[in-house]
Design a protein around this motif. Structure first.
Motif, PDB file in Angstrom:
ATOM      1  N   ILE A 263      36.185   5.502  36.275  1.00 17.70           N
ATOM      2  CA  ILE A 263      36.287   6.052  35.321  1.00 17.70           C
ATOM      3  C   ILE A 263      35.121   6.094  33.893  1.00 17.70           C
ATOM      4  O   ILE A 263      34.419   5.261  34.160  1.00 17.70           O
ATOM      5  CB  ILE A 263      36.961   4.461  34.326  1.00 17.70           C
ATOM      6  CG1 ILE A 263      37.963   4.224  35.420  1.00 17.70           C
ATOM      7  CG2 ILE A 263      37.298   5.130  32.939  1.00 17.70           C
ATOM      8  CD1 ILE A 263      38.695   3.070  34.435  1.00 17.70           C
ATOM      9  N   ARG A 265      34.233   6.411  30.563  1.00 21.57           N
ATOM     10  CA  ARG A 265      34.599   5.856  29.226  1.00 21.57           C
ATOM     11  C   ARG A 265      33.897   6.498  28.317  1.00 21.57           C
ATOM     12  O   ARG A 265      32.696   6.493  27.741  1.00 21.57           O
ATOM     13  CB  ARG A 265      34.143   4.963  28.413  1.00 21.57           C
ATOM     14  CG  ARG A 265      35.037   3.935  30.408  1.00 21.57           C
ATOM     15  CD  ARG A 265      35.901   2.976  29.889  1.00 21.57           C
ATOM     16  NE  ARG A 265      36.730   2.325  28.355  1.00 21.57           N
ATOM     17  CZ  ARG A 265      37.216   1.584  27.738  1.00 21.57           C
ATOM     18  NH1 ARG A 265      37.428   0.205  28.604  1.00 21.57           N
ATOM     19  NH2 ARG A 265      38.370   1.616  27.101  1.00 21.57           N
ATOM     20  N   LEU A 397      45.183  -1.347  32.060  1.00 24.00           N
ATOM     21  CA  LEU A 397      44.948  -0.061  30.874  1.00 24.00           C
ATOM     22  C   LEU A 397      45.690  -0.950  30.004  1.00 24.00           C
ATOM     23  O   LEU A 397      45.521  -0.710  28.758  1.00 24.00           O
ATOM     24  CB  LEU A 397      46.247   0.897  31.135  1.00 24.00           C
ATOM     25  CG  LEU A 397      45.113   1.466  32.320  1.00 24.00           C
ATOM     26  CD1 LEU A 397      46.011   3.007  32.532  1.00 24.00           C
ATOM     27  CD2 LEU A 397      44.229   2.131  31.618  1.00 24.00           C
ATOM     28  N   GLU A 400      42.751  -3.094  27.299  1.00 22.32           N
ATOM     29  CA  GLU A 400      41.774  -1.714  27.547  1.00 22.32           C
ATOM     30  C   GLU A 400      41.632  -0.693  26.521  1.00 22.32           C
ATOM     31  O   GLU A 400      43.663  -0.322  26.007  1.00 22.32           O
ATOM     32  CB  GLU A 400      41.504  -1.597  28.938  1.00 22.32           C
ATOM     33  CG  GLU A 400      40.565  -2.295  29.834  1.00 22.32           C
ATOM     34  CD  GLU A 400      39.153  -3.101  29.534  1.00 22.32           C
ATOM     35  OE1 GLU A 400      38.513  -2.542  28.489  1.00 22.32           O
ATOM     36  OE2 GLU A 400      39.085  -3.991  30.019  1.00 22.32           O
ATOM     37  N   VAL A 402      41.536   1.857  25.892  1.00 19.54           N
ATOM     38  CA  VAL A 402      41.056   3.384  26.239  1.00 19.54           C
ATOM     39  C   VAL A 402      41.539   4.705  25.534  1.00 19.54           C
ATOM     40  O   VAL A 402      42.464   4.716  24.344  1.00 19.54           O
ATOM     41  CB  VAL A 402      42.545   3.744  27.538  1.00 19.54           C
ATOM     42  CG1 VAL A 402      41.401   2.921  29.015  1.00 19.54           C
ATOM     43  CG2 VAL A 402      43.504   3.738  27.211  1.00 19.54           C
ATOM     44  N   THR A 403      41.063   5.636  25.370  1.00 16.85           N
ATOM     45  CA  THR A 403      41.777   7.161  24.354  1.00 16.85           C
ATOM     46  C   THR A 403      41.099   8.315  25.280  1.00 16.85           C
ATOM     47  O   THR A 403      41.461   8.065  26.310  1.00 16.85           O
ATOM     48  CB  THR A 403      40.068   6.795  23.771  1.00 16.85           C
ATOM     49  OG1 THR A 403      39.233   7.502  24.618  1.00 16.85           O
ATOM     50  CG2 THR A 403      39.801   6.001  22.624  1.00 16.85           C
ATOM     51  N   ASP A 406      38.250   8.722  27.992  1.00 16.73           N
ATOM     52  CA  ASP A 406      38.025   7.757  29.324  1.00 16.73           C
ATOM     53  C   ASP A 406      39.609   8.570  29.902  1.00 16.73           C
ATOM     54  O   ASP A 406      40.893   8.834  29.979  1.00 16.73           O
ATOM     55  CB  ASP A 406      38.905   6.573  28.500  1.00 16.73           C
ATOM     56  CG  ASP A 406      38.735   5.770  27.230  1.00 16.73           C
ATOM     57  OD1 ASP A 406      36.748   5.895  27.538  1.00 16.73           O
ATOM     58  OD2 ASP A 406      39.027   5.099  27.133  1.00 16.73           O
ATOM     59  N   HIS A 485      44.350   7.219  29.516  1.00 14.67           N
ATOM     60  CA  HIS A 485      45.522   7.049  28.455  1.00 14.67           C
ATOM     61  C   HIS A 485      47.329   7.510  28.328  1.00 14.67           C
ATOM     62  O   HIS A 485      47.639   6.731  27.652  1.00 14.67           O
ATOM     63  CB  HIS A 485      44.507   7.140  26.860  1.00 14.67           C
ATOM     64  CG  HIS A 485      44.948   8.613  26.750  1.00 14.67           C
ATOM     65  ND1 HIS A 485      44.272   9.389  27.137  1.00 14.67           N
ATOM     66  CD2 HIS A 485      45.720   9.337  25.521  1.00 14.67           C
ATOM     67  CE1 HIS A 485      44.951  10.926  25.969  1.00 14.67           C
ATOM     68  NE2 HIS A 485      45.374  10.190  25.617  1.00 14.67           N
TER      69      HIS A 485
END
Length: 516
Positions: A263, A265, A397, A400, A402-403, A406, A485
């Motif tokens: 992953i 980020r 997920l 977290e 996440v955007t 990511d 995301h």
């Protein structure tokens, strides 16, 4: 024996992980070349390539980078790119697959028999309109991505790409209602009849354990199907398997082999490893243990031609009687041993880096197929040392932040042999700066990752940087770039509806408490 093994060991085909070994006949001496091919060679279905385009993608000199024609071919506008090798095999032996699937009911009977406790079955109609069947159908899809790196032929990789997701769907469907109940926190409402008691012993069973178990069982079933059907169809070679499953707000990555997932980020410059490579070097102790496990049942597993011990270097007759550093399956460190005649046999695991081999033959230790693979010019089978069992890692997920920057990057070893995790992150960040359009940036990123690993042809071969002598990848390269995301957003929307189920049970409990 030593000269035969030595000659084979030096005859490595590119970076496929396989030496010149035999797989032209089946275990019962049926010539595999006379059987019908299980799946005709093709590229991944989501590429939508014509016959001529498939032929063009197999040009080893041009090494055209292939991407889907439509950005919407993959879920969430995910990116994918691939390129053929520089000549080590006639065609691209990698395969890939992707899709979103809806879990089916494992039992056609009323699913309320399994999720509703018996006192709740005969409630007023208005309380039973919102049935578990409706909720399960509405709220249990999963999204799937898979990369299958083939070797010694395309058969196993093609079959896995066309079939593995069915095995996963079947095994997830078998625990669908239980997954739903546990995920919604409704364990108390799962009926405790004799069948459920038998299926669920008094041990903690989590959502993660159910999904991981389904993936493990699916991988095992896939390999068993290849074994079973190889007497009916021609299924050549073997393949590694790297799979990502998005379900219930989590990402599950199942890996068997040396493909890899990370992953990236991009906003925080953080790389999260989601798999570990399975090679002779990383799995030394497991491989050495097999010899001990089979010692009584199959004493001729190594045919008295190999030793399972590992020494600091290859031994010769001049080492007899000397003390040399070695390690066995039970050892993580090194200890001295007096060298005997048996220690002069060729090592079970030998080589350095990408040239490390099991039984001087294969450089990967997990995956599908290879059931007929033997050491060159012998009847020593490699399969007892190879496992289809994946290692599964989980990323939650929902817990977290996440955007859309990511992403999960999945790639075969053709990418990772020449690309570090840090370089991967740099390519991701550079690509996102190049293209802010969400619909295109993941595809552009996949293309840039493949382009960077393939490099450019500069006289002496493919180079990552024309100004340097750093070799690029001459292997097949396949890459997914997946925005993680997107699943979180989808699952959040489903959770709102799931809350209605909890409200329903609260109403049932309240009615029961009131004595009506």
């Amino acid at each position: 024996m030593f000269n035969r093994i030595k000659n084979v060991f030096t005859n490595v085909i590119g970076t496929s992980g396989l030496t010149l070994a035999t797989e032209t006949t089946l275990g019962n001496n049926i010539p595999s070349v006379n059987l019908e091919v299980k799946q005709a060679y093709s590229r991944p279905e989501f590429l939508h390539l014509s016959h001529d385009e498939v032929a063009a993608s197999s040009d080893h000199e041009a090494r055209l980078i292939v991407t889907p024609k439509d950005n919407k071919s993959l879920c969430w506008n995910s990116g994918y790119a691939e390129v053929i090798n520089a000549g080590k095999s006639k065609v691209n032996e990698d395969q890939a697959a992707s899709g979103t699937y809806e879990l089916k009911h494992d039992n056609p009977a009323d699913p309320r028999d399994y999720i509703f406790a018996s006192p709740f079955r005969n409630k007023p109609k208005e309380l039973t309109d919102f049935t578990s069947a409706h909720v399960a159908d509405e709220f249990m899809p999963f999204t799937y991505f898979g990369i299958f790196d083939g070797h010694a032929g395309t058969g196993a990789a093609l079959m896995a790409a066309h079939t593995l997701h069915h095995h996963i769907e079947e095994r997830l469907s078998a625990v669908k209602l239980l997954l739903l109940a546990k995920h919604a926190g409704l364990d108390d409402h799962v009926e405790q009849n004799e069948m459920m008691k038998f299926a669920l012993p008094q041990k903690e069973v989590t959502v993660d354990s159910l999904v991981i178990g389904a993936l493990e069982a699916a991988f095992n079933a896939m390999d068993a199907q290849i074994l079973r059907e190889r007497t009916t169809f021609r299924i050549t070679g073997g393949c590694t398997a790297l799979v990502a499953v998005f379900i219930l707000g989590k990402l599950y990555v199942a890996n068997a082999g040396d493909s890899r997932a990370v992953i990236c980020r991009a906003s925080s410059n953080q790389v999260v490893e989601m798999s570990h490579d399975h090679t002779p070097g990383t799995e030394r102790q497991r491989l050495q243990n097999i010899v001990g496990e089979y010692a009584m049942l199959q004493p001729d597993l190594l045919h008295d031609e190999f030793t399972h011990l590992e020494f600091m270097r290859r031994l010769n007759k001049r080492d007899l009687g000397k003390k040399m550093l070695h390690r066995d399956a039970h050892m993580s460190g090194w200890a001295f041993k007096t060298v005997t005649e048996d220690d002069l046999k060729f090592p079970l695991i030998h080589g350095e880096g990408k040239r490390t081999r099991v039984l001087a033959t294969i450089g990967v230790t997990r995956g599908f197929g290879d059931h007929s693979l033997t050491v060159h010019d012998s009847d020593i089978y490699i399969k007892p040392f190879l496992s289809p069992m994946p290692e599964v890692m989980v990323f939650d997920l929902m817990n977290e932040d996440v955007t859309q920057d990511d992403v999960l990057v999945m790639g075969c070893d053709g990418l990772w042999d020449v690309t570090t995790h840090e370089e991967c992150m740099q390519v991701v960040q550079y690509s996102f700066k190049q293209c802010s359009n969400t619909e295109n940036k993941y595809m552009l990123t996949a293309q840039n990752l493949v382009m960077n690993a393939r490099g450019l042809y500069r006289g002496k071969g493919w180079r990552i940087n024309p100004d340097q002598e750093r070799p690029a990848s001459g292997d097949d390269i396949s890459v997914f770039v997946i925005p993680i995301h997107a699943h979180k957003i989808e699952h959040s929307q489903r959770q709102k509806a799931t809350a209605s189920l909890a409200t329903y049970f609260e109403a049932v409990d309240a009615e029961k408490a009131s004595g009506s």
